[in-house]
Design a protein around this motif. Sequence first.
Motif, mmCIF file in Angstrom:
data_model
loop_
_atom_site.group_PDB
_atom_site.id
_atom_site.type_symbol
_atom_site.label_atom_id
_atom_site.label_comp_id
_atom_site.label_asym_id
_atom_site.label_seq_id
_atom_site.Cartn_x
_atom_site.Cartn_y
_atom_site.Cartn_z
ATOM 1 N N ALA A 1 -8.178 33.241 12.709
ATOM 2 C CA ALA A 1 -7.724 32.775 11.394
ATOM 3 C C ALA A 1 -7.417 33.967 10.499
ATOM 4 N N ALA A 2 -6.371 33.839 9.720
ATOM 5 C CA ALA A 2 -6.010 34.892 8.768
ATOM 6 C C ALA A 2 -6.589 34.602 7.387
ATOM 7 N N ASP A 3 -6.857 33.329 7.107
ATOM 8 C CA ASP A 3 -7.333 32.927 5.787
ATOM 9 C C ASP A 3 -8.446 31.894 5.926
ATOM 10 N N LEU A 4 -9.226 31.798 4.861
ATOM 11 C CA LEU A 4 -10.277 30.787 4.783
ATOM 12 C C LEU A 4 -10.336 30.285 3.357
ATOM 13 N N THR A 5 -10.314 28.990 3.188
ATOM 14 C CA THR A 5 -10.446 28.390 1.863
ATOM 15 C C THR A 5 -11.761 27.634 1.798
ATOM 16 N N LEU A 21 -13.711 30.527 13.225
ATOM 17 C CA LEU A 21 -12.738 31.290 12.440
ATOM 18 C C LEU A 21 -11.934 32.261 13.284
#
Length: 65
Positions: A42-46, A39
Amino acid sequence: MNSSSARPVTDSDAARALALPGGAPASDGAYVGLLRELLHGAADLTVSARVRWSGDKSLGNGSST
């Protein structure tokens, strides 16, 4: 991954998944851990899940709602 309770499964359509049985908050329930490096930056995680509900209305805390 807690391999003592999580396990890989394949359904009748040959789709692969990870079975994560539930448990009480203090139990040694199933989980999946992600490496921090996966990660990094990373700015986002789904997170997506397909859930098969057993019909049990308990929330694991003694409540039925």
